[in-house]
Design a protein around this motif. Sequence first.
Motif, PDB file in Angstrom:
ATOM      1  N   UNK A 123      -4.178   0.213  23.867  1.00  0.00           N
ATOM      2  CA  UNK A 123      -4.739   0.980  22.755  1.00  0.00           C
ATOM      3  C   UNK A 123      -3.704   1.383  21.713  1.00  0.00           C
ATOM      4  N   UNK A 124      -2.462   0.986  21.913  1.00  0.00           N
ATOM      5  CA  UNK A 124      -1.420   1.395  20.976  1.00  0.00           C
ATOM      6  C   UNK A 124      -0.597   0.199  20.518  1.00  0.00           C
ATOM      7  N   UNK A 125      -0.232   0.232  19.247  1.00  0.00           N
ATOM      8  CA  UNK A 125       0.568  -0.854  18.673  1.00  0.00           C
ATOM      9  C   UNK A 125       1.519  -0.265  17.637  1.00  0.00           C
ATOM     10  N   UNK A 126       2.737  -0.800  17.586  1.00  0.00           N
ATOM     11  CA  UNK A 126       3.691  -0.433  16.546  1.00  0.00           C
ATOM     12  C   UNK A 126       3.646  -1.514  15.471  1.00  0.00           C
ATOM     13  N   UNK A 127       3.338  -1.124  14.250  1.00  0.00           N
ATOM     14  CA  UNK A 127       3.244  -2.065  13.129  1.00  0.00           C
ATOM     15  C   UNK A 127       4.515  -1.941  12.287  1.00  0.00           C
ATOM     16  N   UNK A 128       5.255  -3.037  12.086  1.00  0.00           N
ATOM     17  CA  UNK A 128       6.569  -2.967  11.435  1.00  0.00           C
ATOM     18  C   UNK A 128       6.522  -2.819   9.913  1.00  0.00           C
ATOM     19  N   UNK A 129       5.816  -1.809   9.444  1.00  0.00           N
ATOM     20  CA  UNK A 129       5.823  -1.475   8.022  1.00  0.00           C
ATOM     21  C   UNK A 129       5.390  -0.021   7.895  1.00  0.00           C
ATOM     22  N   UNK A 130       5.638   0.559   6.735  1.00  0.00           N
ATOM     23  CA  UNK A 130       5.291   1.961   6.550  1.00  0.00           C
ATOM     24  C   UNK A 130       3.783   2.134   6.410  1.00  0.00           C
ATOM     25  N   UNK A 131       3.325   3.362   6.591  1.00  0.00           N
ATOM     26  CA  UNK A 131       1.899   3.647   6.428  1.00  0.00           C
ATOM     27  C   UNK A 131       1.472   3.390   4.985  1.00  0.00           C
ATOM     28  N   UNK A 132       2.319   3.740   4.042  1.00  0.00           N
ATOM     29  CA  UNK A 132       1.998   3.496   2.632  1.00  0.00           C
ATOM     30  C   UNK A 132       1.832   2.009   2.349  1.00  0.00           C
ATOM     31  N   UNK A 133       2.716   1.184   2.900  1.00  0.00           N
ATOM     32  CA  UNK A 133       2.609  -0.266   2.722  1.00  0.00           C
ATOM     33  C   UNK A 133       1.319  -0.797   3.332  1.00  0.00           C
ATOM     34  N   UNK A 134       0.961  -0.260   4.484  1.00  0.00           N
ATOM     35  CA  UNK A 134      -0.243  -0.716   5.176  1.00  0.00           C
ATOM     36  C   UNK A 134      -1.497  -0.357   4.382  1.00  0.00           C
ATOM     37  N   UNK A 135      -1.558   0.859   3.850  1.00  0.00           N
ATOM     38  CA  UNK A 135      -2.712   1.288   3.053  1.00  0.00           C
ATOM     39  C   UNK A 135      -2.799   0.498   1.758  1.00  0.00           C
ATOM     40  N   UNK A 136      -1.654   0.239   1.135  1.00  0.00           N
ATOM     41  CA  UNK A 136      -1.635  -0.556  -0.101  1.00  0.00           C
ATOM     42  C   UNK A 136      -2.121  -1.973   0.161  1.00  0.00           C
ATOM     43  N   UNK A 137      -1.688  -2.561   1.272  1.00  0.00           N
ATOM     44  CA  UNK A 137      -2.132  -3.914   1.618  1.00  0.00           C
ATOM     45  C   UNK A 137      -3.637  -3.949   1.846  1.00  0.00           C
ATOM     46  N   UNK A 138      -4.171  -2.885   2.439  1.00  0.00           N
ATOM     47  CA  UNK A 138      -5.618  -2.788   2.652  1.00  0.00           C
ATOM     48  C   UNK A 138      -6.359  -2.774   1.320  1.00  0.00           C
ATOM     49  N   UNK A 139      -5.812  -2.038   0.338  1.00  0.00           N
ATOM     50  CA  UNK A 139      -6.406  -2.005  -0.998  1.00  0.00           C
ATOM     51  C   UNK A 139      -6.282  -3.363  -1.684  1.00  0.00           C
ATOM     52  N   UNK A 140      -5.095  -3.968  -1.576  1.00  0.00           N
ATOM     53  CA  UNK A 140      -4.853  -5.260  -2.228  1.00  0.00           C
ATOM     54  C   UNK A 140      -5.793  -6.336  -1.704  1.00  0.00           C
ATOM     55  N   UNK A 141      -6.102  -6.259  -0.421  1.00  0.00           N
ATOM     56  CA  UNK A 141      -6.951  -7.273   0.190  1.00  0.00           C
ATOM     57  C   UNK A 141      -8.354  -7.261  -0.420  1.00  0.00           C
TER      58      UNK A 141
END
Length: 219
Positions: A123-141
Amino acid sequence: MPESKKPQGLLRNSFNFPAFSGLPSEPEDEIDLKYYNLNLCGFEPSQHWCFLGEIVDSIGLVRVLLRVKDKDGRVVTVGLYTDDRGKVLAPQIKKGHTVAILYGEQHGFLDMTVNIRVEDASNIKIIPCSLEQLLKASDDLVVLRKGQPRHCGSCGNGENASYNTHLRLCSRCRYASYCGEDCQKKAWMDGHKADCKALVEVQWFTAKNWETFHDWFSF
């Protein structure tokens, strides 16, 4: 003319991707009917959810304890009560990386604090990017999937079949486009290296239906 609103990606959804304050309490303490259905067999989730937090520190000798900052800027502790006490994840833990926790809940600890306890390693994963980068990528998609005419991610030139101008996709994220190798290399050094990583990670989330529970998700 009013300024158009920026697209809101899946990870901005505060129900399926809540900040700590929006997480349900453990059902043994209180059944949150926003997240759980109660039936003859007990309770099960009504929808899926995932907590996202950026790592600001890690502590603990016996077990791994993470200090993470959620979407609201609140810092909470994540205790890894997995069989290995988080040791497998330890090499991936870095400040500025994002931790994703499926079905996270507010847990009351013996020291009277309320934080997050993780018992299932899947149930847990470490994602190698910041939370801001992840949210921005979600918007960009959201924008990238609208099917609008593609433009080179470096020089801005558009695809034009009449002039035999064809762009090629980034082989990793399959969304960024480039008119040639030189533009692709320049864009990689200018920031796509980080954006690409985040876009790949976001696609795991967007490929799933978070609104209806049929079976448990796992990383």
